[in-house]
Design an enzyme around this catalytic site. Structure first.
Site, PDB file in Angstrom:
ATOM      1  N   THR A  56       0.866  -1.174   0.000  1.00  0.00           N
ATOM      2  CA  THR A  56       0.000   0.000   0.000  1.00  0.00           C
ATOM      3  C   THR A  56       0.906   1.227   0.000  1.00  0.00           C
ATOM      4  OG1 THR A  56      -0.099   0.379   2.365  1.00  0.00           O
ATOM      5  CG2 THR A  56      -1.607  -1.266   1.492  1.00  0.00           C
ATOM      6  N   CYS A  57       0.296   2.423   0.023  1.00  0.00           N
ATOM      7  CA  CYS A  57       1.163   3.605  -0.017  1.00  0.00           C
ATOM      8  C   CYS A  57       1.949   3.757   1.291  1.00  0.00           C
ATOM      9  CB  CYS A  57       0.357   4.853  -0.323  1.00  0.00           C
ATOM     10  SG  CYS A  57      -1.087   5.018   0.695  1.00  0.00           S
ATOM     11  N   ASN A  58       1.447   3.128   2.345  1.00  0.00           N
ATOM     12  CA  ASN A  58       2.126   3.286   3.631  1.00  0.00           C
ATOM     13  C   ASN A  58       2.939   2.086   4.075  1.00  0.00           C
ATOM     14  OD1 ASN A  58       1.438   5.873   4.270  1.00  0.00           O
ATOM     15  ND2 ASN A  58      -0.531   5.293   5.138  1.00  0.00           N
ATOM     16  N   SER A  87      -2.559   1.527  11.007  1.00  0.00           N
ATOM     17  CA  SER A  87      -2.593   2.499   9.905  1.00  0.00           C
ATOM     18  C   SER A  87      -2.208   3.897  10.381  1.00  0.00           C
ATOM     19  CB  SER A  87      -3.999   2.571   9.318  1.00  0.00           C
ATOM     20  OG  SER A  87      -4.370   1.329   8.833  1.00  0.00           O
ATOM     21  N   GLN A 119      -7.381  -3.433   0.612  1.00  0.00           N
ATOM     22  CA  GLN A 119      -6.067  -3.663   0.022  1.00  0.00           C
ATOM     23  C   GLN A 119      -5.545  -5.058   0.369  1.00  0.00           C
ATOM     24  OE1 GLN A 119      -4.559  -0.153   1.849  1.00  0.00           O
ATOM     25  NE2 GLN A 119      -4.490   1.007  -0.062  1.00  0.00           N
ATOM     26  N   GLY A 124      -8.316  21.529  -7.929  1.00  0.00           N
ATOM     27  CA  GLY A 124      -7.275  20.625  -7.411  1.00  0.00           C
ATOM     28  C   GLY A 124      -7.938  19.325  -6.972  1.00  0.00           C
ATOM     29  N   GLU A 125      -7.118  18.278  -6.856  1.00  0.00           N
ATOM     30  CA  GLU A 125      -7.658  16.942  -6.569  1.00  0.00           C
ATOM     31  C   GLU A 125      -8.487  16.936  -5.281  1.00  0.00           C
ATOM     32  OE1 GLU A 125      -8.684  13.484  -7.752  1.00  0.00           O
ATOM     33  OE2 GLU A 125      -7.433  14.785  -8.983  1.00  0.00           O
ATOM     34  N   MET A 126      -7.921  17.551  -4.222  1.00  0.00           N
ATOM     35  CA  MET A 126      -8.605  17.566  -2.921  1.00  0.00           C
ATOM     36  C   MET A 126      -9.921  18.326  -2.997  1.00  0.00           C
ATOM     37  SD  MET A 126      -6.611  16.312  -0.397  1.00  0.00           S
ATOM     38  CE  MET A 126      -5.726  17.120   0.885  1.00  0.00           C
TER      39      MET A 126
END
Lengths: 486, 295
Positions: free
Chosen positions: A59-61, A129, A140, A211-213
């Site tokens: 995962t990203c983390n 997390s 995930q 923007g994405e957010m």
């Protein structure tokens, strides 16, 4: 069988190293290739094929590699730390020449058996997390499991481990308040708006820059049922594209970027996420606007970095401004609740880990029980056939019934001894007394391993593997394992 | 038994409701509101019994008048709670009711004497309208205080709770709960309706209803006063202070209607107005008792 987890996460390493690792295991083919390499290198180093099952969680983390290793195989050294060997192989494979550095060694953690299961269940339950209680991690892990099944990398142990982790995560989510509310910037923005406005459904939103957010937050506001949304962006095409994305929502208007000031007099919520490098909404601009609005409150959310709204405007009466840092702090403060719940969740996880470990330990007794049953069954069948010449249709049922009656007590005791760790002598005794041909230390015979693999093919493991129609020896063996655990 | 002693029943029941709210683990608000309604019912019986004793003439001693006032306030609070579904206003406004009950019980009472025969309907209208107006402004005062505190939190971005942790049954430990004041009273920080716009709307509603009631009440009062003292134009301090109070609310209403004044400034003016009301009541009862025909 030992369960070993080697990996790194947001707590143990910085984003640069995590990025480097994640690049090497970006696609599922890369991940499978990587894990097969590790398996090969490990087997080469040890000289035996000890890694039976494996899976990768990326995962990203975090990036974690999970292995089920036949730990005490005949001829193997009981004291060998396979976790350390695997860790070194992984670091070497990932970072090549730098693998010796202490920094990298500290970055990767290893867990074995009980700790590994505990860690894995915590990860699945989102206790490990970055934002405790976030729901994405379970999805995930499920994906990782599907992937491992697809490449037939999992077997009896990891199948059970993953399924148990899903069950555990579900229990944690339903029995605690750890996921009482999803915490994200868009969620926090909506909740803050609800503190200012009574009924969000008659409010108008201005999306200033896409923007994405800002986009995510705008979608969240739409879900909450705001009455109208105005979209404005320097590049008009992008605004049009976003409007197309929101095709299920009718009350949207694209506004020219030069005219967004006019909208400030009607919009109640302003989501700002432009890429500008200075303030585009200033203190002196808002003062007349708030008069034109007849003091109706206006809520500004500045999600852009660097900020696009002058923080001074928060001082104006009936104007409320929150930037990304403010929202971040609020989220952080609100996670206290989740932290308290995490303590309770850990108790649940401990229960599940114990349950799993007991199951795993009981596996040692299975070959003995199966062989013992087969032996008694065989003798009974042979002897009974002599007297009734196989005429009775119920012969098999009679044989099974007598076997069950005779072996009930011994099997229960052998089974329990497997869980209590002190049963090796009992198992050895059974082996000697009944002259059973099993290698106890390996846990399962080679034949049974083949059967195991067949029985727990990728498809079966998704369905739980308890198909009642299984007729082969392998399925009989697997059904026994399942029965033993009931 | 002295009639006044019955006042202690609602006082104790109100206090009990707060104890339940603080100590009960599951659904404390439901039990709290049930007790509040029940207490209001008891309070109503006592009010009716008290007024019946004086044949509903409203020529009643000050302790009963304050008790009657507390009943009207409670009635208004409950109506607002039901209309706006704003649970927390009961929690915040009931202490004022309890304070009024305590005053009615402990404060030195002054007996009333009819110094002049006045039209009883006008007198009843004068008293009831003024009490309704005062009670609405008392509620507006509470709402303004909540508004200012809540706005402060939003402006300073401190102690903002966005996760509702109190309404769901707690699954974790409850140790130390008794003394954990913030945690125990956490749940009414959230929930439906706890927002600035609703607080301001309710405040405005109080003003819209309270101002006409106060105006008509004062007008009848002046008429009665002229009948009593044979002169409508005689200026006494009580009249000046009443007029000043009225003026604050008149300005507030004007600003709200004409210029859309809302929020913090409106809340401040509401608070100022209520302080003036308290002063007026204090003056009229204890400094100028003869004005209301009090001994």
């Amino acid at each position: 069988m030992e369960i070993i987890i080697v990996g790194l996460n947001h707590k143990s390493s910085d984003i640069i190293h995590r990025e480097e690792v994640s690049k090497k295991i970006l696609t599922k083919e890369l991940r499978n290739g990587f894990i097969l390499d590790i398996k090969r290198l490990f087997n080469e180093e040890i000289g035996k094929q000890l890694i039976q099952e494996c899976a990768v969680i990326s995962t990203c983390n975090r990036a974690e590699f999970i292995f089920a290793v036949s730990a005490n195989s005949s001829g193997g050294n009981k004291n060998t730390d396979y976790a350390l060997i695997i860790k070194n192989i992984i670091i070497k494979h990932l970072f090549g020449d730098d693998s010796g550095s202490e920094e990298l060694q500290n970055m990767f953690y290893t867990y074995k058996n009980f700790e590994a299961v505990l860690h894995f269940f915590k990860v699945a339950s989102s206790l490990d997390s970055m934002i405790i209680g976030e729901p994405q991690i379970l999805g995930q892990i499920k994906e990782s499991y599907n992937e491992a099944c697809e490449f037939k990398n999992t077997g009896l142990i990891l199948n059970k481990l993953f399924h148990k982790s899903f069950y555990c995560a579900k229990r944690v989510r339903t029995e605690t308040k750890i996921a009482a509310a999803p915490v994200s910037i868009s969620y926090a923005a909506v909740e803050l708006a609800k503190k200012i406005f009574n009924d969000i459904s008659n409010k108008k939103v201005l999306l200033l820059g896409i923007g994405e957010m800002g986009k995510i937050a705008a979608k969240h506001f739409i879900k909450q049922g705001v009455s109208e949304i105005f979209i404005t962006n320097r590049t008009r095409e992008k605004a049009v594209k976003l409007a197309e994305e929101l095709d299920g929502y009718d009350s949207k208007t694209i506004v020219d970027f030069s005219e967004y000031y006019k909208i400030l007099t009607v919009a109640d919520i302003v989501l700002c996420s432009t890429g500008a490098d200075s303030y585009i909404i200033k203190y002196e601009d808002i003062q007349p606007i708030i008069k034109m609005r007849k003091q109706r409150p206006i809520f500004f959310i500045d999600i852009s970095v660097p900020r696009n709204i002058d923080p001074e405007i928060n001082k104006i009466s009936n104007v409320y401004l929150f930037d990304i840092d403010d929202i971040g702090k609020i989220i952080e403060n609100n996670l206290d609740v989740r932290q308290q719940e995490a303590d309770f969740a850990e108790k649940l996880i401990d229960e599940e880990v114990e349950d799993f470990i007991n199951w795993k330990n009981s596996l040692n007794a299975v070959p003995i029980i199966v062989n013992l049953r087969n032996k008694v069954n065989g003798i009974l069948s042979a002897e009974l056939c002599k007297y009734i010449n196989g005429k009775d249709e119920n012969l098999e049922a009679i044989v099974n019934s007598i076997t069950n009656k005779i072996l009930h007590e011994p099997i229960t005791k052998i089974k329990r001894s497997g869980v209590d760790f002190n049963g090796l002598n009992l198992m050895e005794a059974a082996k000697i007394l009944f002259d059973l041909d099993i290698n106890l230390s390996s846990g399962t015979s080679q034949k049974n391993k083949t059967i195991e693999k067949e029985a727990f093919s990728a498809k079966d493991c998704e369905t739980g593997g308890d198909d009642a129609d299984n007729a082969t020896d392998g399925h009989f063996y697997n059904n026994k394992i399942i029965q033993l655990n009931k | 038994m002295i009639f006044k002693n019955y006042y202690f029943i609602p006082i104790l029941l109100f206090l009990l409701s707060y104890a339940v709210l603080y100590l009960k683990k599951n659904n404390p608000y439901n039990s709290f509101i049930f007790l509040i309604y029940f207490t209001f019912f008891i309070q109503s019986i006592i009010v009716i019994a008290g007024l019946a004793k004086y044949h509903f003439t409203m020529v009643i001693p000050t302790y009963l008048m304050i008790f009657f006032n507390s009943w009207i306030l409670m009635l208004i609070v409950i109506l607002f709670e039901l209309l706006y579904k704003a649970k927390y206003i009961v929690i915040y406004a009931t202490p004022i009711v309890i304070a009024a009950l305590l005053i009615s019980y402990f404060a030195p009472s002054v007996d009333i004497k009819t110094i002049l025969k006045v039209d009883s309907w006008l007198l009843i209208a004068h008293i009831v309208l003024i009490l309704i107006g005062d009670s609405l402004f008392a509620l507006a005062f509470i709402l303004s205080l909540i508004y200012i505190l809540q706005e402060r939190k939003l402006k300073l971005k401190k102690n903002l709770k966005i996760i509702n942790s109190g309404n769901k049954k707690s699954s974790g430990k409850n140790e130390g709960r008794l003394f954990n004041f913030r945690k125990n009273f956490n749940y009414f920080n959230l929930g439906n309706g706890y927002n600035l716009e609703l607080l301001d709307n309710m405040n405005y509603q109080c003003l819209k209803l309270g101002f006409p009631a106060l105006t008509v009440g004062i007008a009848i009062g002046i008429y009665l006063s002229s009948a009593l003292f044979k002169s409508a134009l005689s200026v006494r301090p009580i009249e000046i202070i009443s007029l000043f109070t009225w003026l604050i609310y008149a300005i507030l209403l004007h600003e709200r209607v004409a210029k859309g004044l809302r929020g913090n400034k409106a809340a401040m003016l509401s608070i100022a107005g209520f302080v003036m009301i308290i002063l007026t009541v204090g003056f009229s009862f204890y400094l100028f008792p003869e004005f209301h025909g009090l001994k």
